[in-house]
Design a protein around this motif. Structure first.
Motif, PDB file in Angstrom:
ATOM      1  N   LEU A 135       0.824  -1.199   0.000  1.00  0.00           N
ATOM      2  CA  LEU A 135       0.000   0.000   0.000  1.00  0.00           C
ATOM      3  C   LEU A 135       0.865   1.258   0.000  1.00  0.00           C
ATOM      4  CD1 LEU A 135      -2.610  -1.187   2.649  1.00  0.00           C
ATOM      5  CD2 LEU A 135      -2.758  -1.351   0.161  1.00  0.00           C
ATOM      6  N   PRO A 136       0.379   2.357  -0.619  1.00  0.00           N
ATOM      7  CA  PRO A 136       1.189   3.580  -0.706  1.00  0.00           C
ATOM      8  C   PRO A 136       1.029   4.526   0.481  1.00  0.00           C
ATOM      9  CG  PRO A 136      -0.737   3.786  -2.101  1.00  0.00           C
ATOM     10  CD  PRO A 136      -0.786   2.397  -1.509  1.00  0.00           C
ATOM     11  N   PHE A 137      -0.097   4.479   1.173  1.00  0.00           N
ATOM     12  CA  PHE A 137      -0.345   5.343   2.328  1.00  0.00           C
ATOM     13  C   PHE A 137      -0.015   6.803   2.020  1.00  0.00           C
ATOM     14  CE2 PHE A 137       0.281   1.204   4.505  1.00  0.00           C
ATOM     15  CZ  PHE A 137      -0.972   1.115   5.083  1.00  0.00           C
ATOM     16  N   GLY A 138      -0.633   7.295   0.955  1.00  0.00           N
ATOM     17  CA  GLY A 138      -0.520   8.708   0.625  1.00  0.00           C
ATOM     18  C   GLY A 138       0.631   9.075  -0.287  1.00  0.00           C
TER      19      GLY A 138
ATOM     20  N   ASP B 279       1.068  15.416   7.220  1.00  0.00           N
ATOM     21  CA  ASP B 279       0.859  16.823   7.538  1.00  0.00           C
ATOM     22  C   ASP B 279      -0.425  16.975   8.342  1.00  0.00           C
ATOM     23  OD1 ASP B 279       3.132  17.571   6.150  1.00  0.00           O
ATOM     24  OD2 ASP B 279       2.039  17.888   4.265  1.00  0.00           O
ATOM     25  N   SER B 280      -0.401  17.928   9.259  1.00  0.00           N
ATOM     26  CA  SER B 280      -1.569  18.160  10.111  1.00  0.00           C
ATOM     27  C   SER B 280      -2.641  18.932   9.351  1.00  0.00           C
ATOM     28  CB  SER B 280      -1.155  18.943  11.362  1.00  0.00           C
ATOM     29  OG  SER B 280      -2.277  19.247  12.155  1.00  0.00           O
ATOM     30  N   GLN B 281      -3.881  18.506   9.522  1.00  0.00           N
ATOM     31  CA  GLN B 281      -5.033  19.216   8.976  1.00  0.00           C
ATOM     32  C   GLN B 281      -5.926  19.632  10.137  1.00  0.00           C
ATOM     33  OE1 GLN B 281      -7.124  17.499   5.533  1.00  0.00           O
ATOM     34  NE2 GLN B 281      -9.073  17.942   6.548  1.00  0.00           N
ATOM     35  N   ASP B 282      -5.847  20.908  10.501  1.00  0.00           N
ATOM     36  CA  ASP B 282      -6.622  21.428  11.633  1.00  0.00           C
ATOM     37  C   ASP B 282      -6.387  20.607  12.902  1.00  0.00           C
ATOM     38  OD1 ASP B 282      -7.760  23.440  10.039  1.00  0.00           O
ATOM     39  OD2 ASP B 282      -9.343  22.081   9.353  1.00  0.00           O
TER      40      ASP B 282
ATOM     41  N   LEU C  95      -5.304  10.996   6.209  1.00  0.00           N
ATOM     42  CA  LEU C  95      -4.925  10.233   5.025  1.00  0.00           C
ATOM     43  C   LEU C  95      -6.200   9.993   4.240  1.00  0.00           C
ATOM     44  CD1 LEU C  95      -2.745   8.569   3.476  1.00  0.00           C
ATOM     45  CD2 LEU C  95      -3.454   6.604   4.852  1.00  0.00           C
ATOM     46  N   GLY C  96      -6.318  10.648   3.088  1.00  0.00           N
ATOM     47  CA  GLY C  96      -7.553  10.580   2.333  1.00  0.00           C
ATOM     48  C   GLY C  96      -8.327  11.876   2.448  1.00  0.00           C
ATOM     49  N   ASP C  97      -9.638  11.779   2.471  1.00  0.00           N
ATOM     50  CA  ASP C  97     -10.508  12.955   2.483  1.00  0.00           C
ATOM     51  C   ASP C  97     -11.241  13.015   3.817  1.00  0.00           C
ATOM     52  OD1 ASP C  97     -11.875  15.187   1.566  1.00  0.00           O
ATOM     53  OD2 ASP C  97     -13.506  13.988   0.709  1.00  0.00           O
ATOM     54  N   ALA C  98     -11.243  14.198   4.443  1.00  0.00           N
ATOM     55  CA  ALA C  98     -11.895  14.299   5.751  1.00  0.00           C
ATOM     56  C   ALA C  98     -12.398  15.718   5.997  1.00  0.00           C
ATOM     57  CB  ALA C  98     -10.938  13.895   6.865  1.00  0.00           C
ATOM     58  N   VAL C  99     -13.433  15.811   6.784  1.00  0.00           N
ATOM     59  CA  VAL C  99     -13.912  17.073   7.344  1.00  0.00           C
ATOM     60  C   VAL C  99     -13.844  16.950   8.859  1.00  0.00           C
ATOM     61  CG1 VAL C  99     -15.929  18.535   7.714  1.00  0.00           C
ATOM     62  CG2 VAL C  99     -15.410  17.717   5.414  1.00  0.00           C
ATOM     63  N   THR C 100     -13.261  17.950   9.512  1.00  0.00           N
ATOM     64  CA  THR C 100     -13.169  17.935  10.970  1.00  0.00           C
ATOM     65  C   THR C 100     -13.781  19.210  11.529  1.00  0.00           C
ATOM     66  OG1 THR C 100     -10.953  18.937  10.934  1.00  0.00           O
ATOM     67  CG2 THR C 100     -11.072  16.535  10.921  1.00  0.00           C
ATOM     68  N   ILE C 101     -14.576  19.051  12.579  1.00  0.00           N
ATOM     69  CA  ILE C 101     -15.201  20.176  13.270  1.00  0.00           C
ATOM     70  C   ILE C 101     -14.982  19.968  14.763  1.00  0.00           C
ATOM     71  CG2 ILE C 101     -17.358  21.391  13.755  1.00  0.00           C
ATOM     72  CD1 ILE C 101     -18.392  20.376  11.029  1.00  0.00           C
TER      73      ILE C 101
ATOM     74  N   VAL D  40      -6.282  10.603  14.208  1.00  0.00           N
ATOM     75  CA  VAL D  40      -5.748  10.053  12.968  1.00  0.00           C
ATOM     76  C   VAL D  40      -6.941   9.564  12.164  1.00  0.00           C
ATOM     77  CG1 VAL D  40      -4.319   8.277  11.900  1.00  0.00           C
ATOM     78  CG2 VAL D  40      -3.554   9.383  14.005  1.00  0.00           C
ATOM     79  N   LEU D  41      -7.158  10.176  10.995  1.00  0.00           N
ATOM     80  CA  LEU D  41      -8.307   9.863  10.160  1.00  0.00           C
ATOM     81  C   LEU D  41      -7.792   9.336   8.824  1.00  0.00           C
ATOM     82  CD1 LEU D  41     -10.298  13.165  10.856  1.00  0.00           C
ATOM     83  CD2 LEU D  41     -10.426  10.995  12.123  1.00  0.00           C
ATOM     84  N   ALA D  42      -8.066   8.081   8.546  1.00  0.00           N
ATOM     85  CA  ALA D  42      -7.531   7.431   7.346  1.00  0.00           C
ATOM     86  C   ALA D  42      -8.656   6.731   6.611  1.00  0.00           C
ATOM     87  CB  ALA D  42      -6.446   6.427   7.725  1.00  0.00           C
ATOM     88  N   SER D  43      -8.724   6.948   5.288  1.00  0.00           N
ATOM     89  CA  SER D  43      -9.839   6.377   4.551  1.00  0.00           C
ATOM     90  C   SER D  43      -9.521   6.332   3.064  1.00  0.00           C
ATOM     91  CB  SER D  43     -11.096   7.228   4.775  1.00  0.00           C
ATOM     92  OG  SER D  43     -12.165   6.802   3.966  1.00  0.00           O
ATOM     93  N   ASP D  44     -10.149   5.366   2.366  1.00  0.00           N
ATOM     94  CA  ASP D  44     -10.119   5.393   0.916  1.00  0.00           C
ATOM     95  C   ASP D  44     -11.370   6.076   0.379  1.00  0.00           C
ATOM     96  OD1 ASP D  44     -12.005   3.491   1.509  1.00  0.00           O
ATOM     97  OD2 ASP D  44     -11.078   1.869   0.373  1.00  0.00           O
ATOM     98  N   GLY D  45     -12.164   6.662   1.277  1.00  0.00           N
ATOM     99  CA  GLY D  45     -13.343   7.427   0.912  1.00  0.00           C
ATOM    100  C   GLY D  45     -13.344   8.751   1.647  1.00  0.00           C
TER     101      GLY D  45
END
Length: 331
Positions: A31-34, A263-266, A271-277, A283-288
């Motif tokens: 797997l490439p993991f990003g 890299d930190s996102q908020d 890893l992948g696509d995420a929305v955080t509020i 740690v948020l990892a997804s293929d979706g």
């Protein structure tokens, strides 16, 4: 140095602690993991300076290895049996095929940046000059509890004898180790096949070496229990040496490691696509897609039809989930 360097990449594991990204037919090294390439392809590229490269894997992964690193030779183990049997078996086979060489042994699931080739060539040189067993010691940047440690003796000419190996410590002990100049044990080794097999012949791996000498590979694996190379050989070796390395290094062994390499996102590692509020330290990892609201210090990993949620501090326990899934034939 007058003998070839042969890189030996260990790629027989599955990576159970990175479930559900890793599955029984999709080990983490594939797997490439990003990144653009798989962990395995990155590792083989890293040792591109070697005269030859071998990948040791299990039979069911062999086609996947050839697909991802077509220029590497492939060895298959009769059965996975931890690093002790794996490294002894590979040393014996490579000595048969290549002859007099020095082996540079490394896992397929590390992220490394920095002067790796310089460190690796130094380790290979020391292995030849000392006829010993050489490990690369990573200079720690924090008191990590997830790694073993190496206590070095007096340093000379770029290496030192190993005084002792130490298992994964608690936080207080890890802090003492870092303060006292210990190194992380990264599982990166250099030795000649003869040096390793000679040491293995007076270790718990002795029955395996005898059967390898007889040419019976299947019986060789059946003759020994699973054991790491550290327990089987290195911890009692009188000719073990450490080469220090100032590398940016991380073992992608479990999901919590990704907050150190992404890299930190908020305030979250994504890893992948995420929305955080109002979410932090996750740690948020997804293929979706993953959405996280009002939560802290969690791992949320979602791949295919599987989702894992675990406290980041309990990330090592993912293997317990995998054990249950394996029992039910669902891994």
């Amino acid at each position: 140095m007058d003998r070839p360097i042969v890189a030996l990449v260990l790629a027989g594991g599955t990576g159970t602690r990175l479930y559900p990204a890793s599955r029984s037919d999709r080990p983490k090294q594939f797997l490439p993991f990003g990144e653009d390439e798989s962990l395995l392809a990155e590792t083989v590229s890293r040792v591109g300076f070697a005269d030859e490269t071998y990948v040791l894997t299990r039979d069911s992964f062999a086609d996947g290895v050839r697909e991802r690193v077509p220029n590497a030779a492939v060895l298959t183990e009769p059965e996975p049996n931890d690093t002790g049997p794996a490294l002894a078996y590979a040393a014996h086979r490579i000595r048969e095929q290549v002859g007099d060489c020095v082996l540079l042994c490394l896992p397929s699931d590390h992220r490394i940046s920095g002067p790796f080739e310089t460190v690796a060539r130094t380790a290979a040189r020391v292995a030849v000059e000392t006829e010993g067993l050489v490990t690369v010691g990573i200079e720690p940047d924090r008191p990590a509890t997830g790694y073993g440690y190496i206590k070095p003796g007096p340093s000379e000419n770029g290496f030192a004898p190993v005084e002792t190996f130490h298992e994964k410590p608690d936080q207080e002990t890890a802090t003492e180790y870092v303060r006292d100049g210990f190194y992380w044990n990264a599982g990166l080794f250099a030795w000649t096949p003869t040096a390793l097999l000679s040491a293995a012949a007076s270790s718990p791996l002795a029955p395996m070496v005898e059967r390898l000498d007889d040419g019976d590979h299947d019986a060789a694996f059946a003759a020994v229990d699973p054991v790491s190379i550290d327990y089987a050989v290195l911890e009692d070796a009188e000719n073990a040496f450490v080469v220090p390395a100032a590398l940016d290094w991380d073992d992608l062994g479990s999901w919590d490691a990704f907050e150190r390499v992404l890299d930190s996102q908020d305030g979250n590692a994504v890893l992948g696509d995420a929305v955080t509020i109002d979410a932090d330290g996750n740690v948020l990892a997804s293929d979706g897609h993953v959405s996280a609201v009002g939560v802290e210090d969690l791992v949320v990993a979602s791949f295919d039809d599987r989702t894992l949620v675990v406290s980041k501090d309990e990330a090592q326990r993912v293997r317990e989930v995998v054990a249950e899934l394996r029992d039910d034939g669902q891994f």
